[in-house]
Design an enzyme around this catalytic site. Structure first.
Site, PDB file in Angstrom:
ATOM      1  N   GLU A   1     -21.283  22.860 -12.943  1.00 40.10           N
ATOM      2  CA  GLU A   1     -21.362  22.052 -14.167  1.00 40.10           C
ATOM      3  C   GLU A   1     -22.800  21.861 -14.643  1.00 40.10           C
ATOM      4  OE1 GLU A   1     -19.680  18.091 -13.976  1.00 40.10           O
ATOM      5  OE2 GLU A   1     -20.055  17.736 -16.098  1.00 40.10           O
TER       6      GLU A   1
ATOM      7  N   LYS B   1     -17.837  24.465 -15.616  1.00 37.71           N
ATOM      8  CA  LYS B   1     -17.546  23.263 -16.406  1.00 37.71           C
ATOM      9  C   LYS B   1     -18.718  23.024 -17.351  1.00 37.71           C
ATOM     10  CE  LYS B   1     -16.590  18.303 -15.966  1.00 37.71           C
ATOM     11  NZ  LYS B   1     -15.756  17.322 -15.276  1.00 37.71           N
TER      12      LYS B   1
HETATM   13  P1  13P Z   1     -16.643  13.341 -19.357  1.00 37.61           P
HETATM   14  O1  13P Z   1     -15.458  14.156 -19.757  1.00 37.61           O
HETATM   15  O2  13P Z   1     -16.474  11.873 -19.586  1.00 37.61           O
HETATM   16  O3  13P Z   1     -17.927  13.909 -19.900  1.00 37.61           O
HETATM   17  O4  13P Z   1     -16.753  13.449 -17.778  1.00 37.61           O
HETATM   18  C1  13P Z   1     -16.530  14.666 -17.187  1.00 37.61           C
HETATM   19  C2  13P Z   1     -17.371  14.778 -16.000  1.00 37.61           C
HETATM   20  O5  13P Z   1     -16.875  14.918 -14.904  1.00 37.61           O
HETATM   21  C3  13P Z   1     -18.822  14.766 -16.184  1.00 37.61           C
HETATM   22  O6  13P Z   1     -19.450  15.152 -14.995  1.00 37.61           O
END
Ligand code: 13P
Length: 335
Positions: free
Chosen positions: A177, A219
């Site tokens: 991510e 992600k």
């Molecule tokens: P949000 O969808 O609220 O951005 O959170 C997702 C997430 O896991 C961020 O690390």
């Protein structure tokens, strides 16, 4: 490394138009969420709130996995059932956030570096034994005058790849991510430029560190205007530019791309995902891993009262179902 297990997990995460619930808020972040409904940030309340969502009727129809926080993976439901077992029993895969948060980047305090690599192999082994089958590590990149720096992009990409490889060796499918924040005043084109550069560096690091792409998930943020930008790009432009960027940067060996919502409204996050999937002809599964965009309405309906559980569960399932339709590109047509 058990490649077969890793790719089976990654594929299951994006199968059947399902996505992830990100319920891995740290204790501090959970405090902000509970504060917004006037509920005290204590362990039982955090448990009750999450247990309420996990027990929603039909959750397994739309949600393939839940990202948990360390505390939650070790927690039992009010009746003594481990929360991880409760999820597993409904066909939902438990996952775990393994990073230790974004800290000031040495020498550049306006930027962040995510920590948590020390001792990670041991924690991965423990999490696997507690039932987790995938993991998450979030790198944070901000856009403003003069940033992101090459230094911030490269150190964060390097750490993401280190994390991903360690997880794969321990049997956890890594969610990679790299979040480019949407807080700034930048326009959508600047977001696209930075997203492309970051993803390019991240996939180069994953390659250099011999990460097994077929057993990983990306992600990312969507390519979107900064919140403070005077001109907000319309939804079809967000969808088109996000897909264009992902096609340029993400190898088709990656089974799934599961977006964060990043501060978008519940409806925007769903509509954007729907438009992308409606474009068709995508080399990876395109799905969701939303925190706020799955929980906002449910949290407001819950208000810390068990008597509101059914209403909160209905609100949660409504968003989960809408996002599942968006994975099929049929949300707008169904509305
Ligand atoms: P949000 O969808 O609220 O951005 O959170 C997702 C997430 O896991 C961020 O690390």
């Amino acid at each position: 490394m058990n490649k077969q297990e890793l790719s089976a997990t990654a594929n299951a995460m994006v199968a059947d138009n399902k996505g992830l619930l990100a319920a891995d808020e740290s204790t501090g972040t959970m405090g902000k969420r509970l504060d917004s409904i006037g509920v005290e940030n204590v362990e039982d309340n955090r448990r009750d709130y999450r247990e309420m969502m996990f027990r929603s009727e039909g959750i397994g129809n739309y949600i393939s996995g839940v990202i948990l926080y360390d505390e939650t993976l070790r927690q039992n439901a009010a009746d003594g059932t481990p929360l991880a077992k409760l999820l597993n029993d409904t066909g939902v895969i438990p996952g775990i956030k393994v990073d230790m948060g974004a800290k000031d980047l040495p020498g550049r305090p306006a930027e962040k570096i995510t920590e948590g690599l020390d001792g990670l192999p041991g924690r991965v082994e423990e999490y696997y034994n507690l039932g987790a089958r995938f993991a998450k590590w979030r790198a944070v990149i901000d856009i403003a005058d003069g940033i992101p720096s090459r230094y911030a992009i490269h150190t964060n990409a390097h750490a993401l790849a280190r994390y991903a490889k360690i997880c794969q060796e321990g049997g956890l499918c890594p969610i990679v991510e790299p979040e480019i924040l949407m807080d700034g005043a930048h326009d959508i084109n600047r977001c696209q430029e930075v997203t492309e550069e970051v993803l390019d560096v991240v996939y180069n690091e994953l390659y250099l560190q011999e990460v097994y792409l077929e057993g990983s998930i990306l992600k990312p943020n969507m390519v979107i205007s900064g919140k403070k930008c005077a001109t907000q790009a319309p939804a079809d432009e967000v969808a088109a530019k996000t897909v264009e960027t992902l096609k340029r940067c993400v190898p088709s060996a990656v089974p799934g791309i599961m977006f964060l919502s990043g501060g978008q409204s519940e409806e925007d996050a769903t509509v954007h995902l729907d438009l992308m999937n409606a474009m068709g002809d995508l080399p990876w599964g395109l799905s969701f891993s939303y925190g706020r965009a799955l929980q906002q309405s449910a949290l407001q309906a819950w208000k810390g009262e068990a008597a509101n559980n059914a209403a909160a569960q209905a609100a949660f399932i409504e968003r989960a179902k809408a996002n599942s339709q968006a994975c099929a590109g049929t949300y707008s047509k169904a509305a």
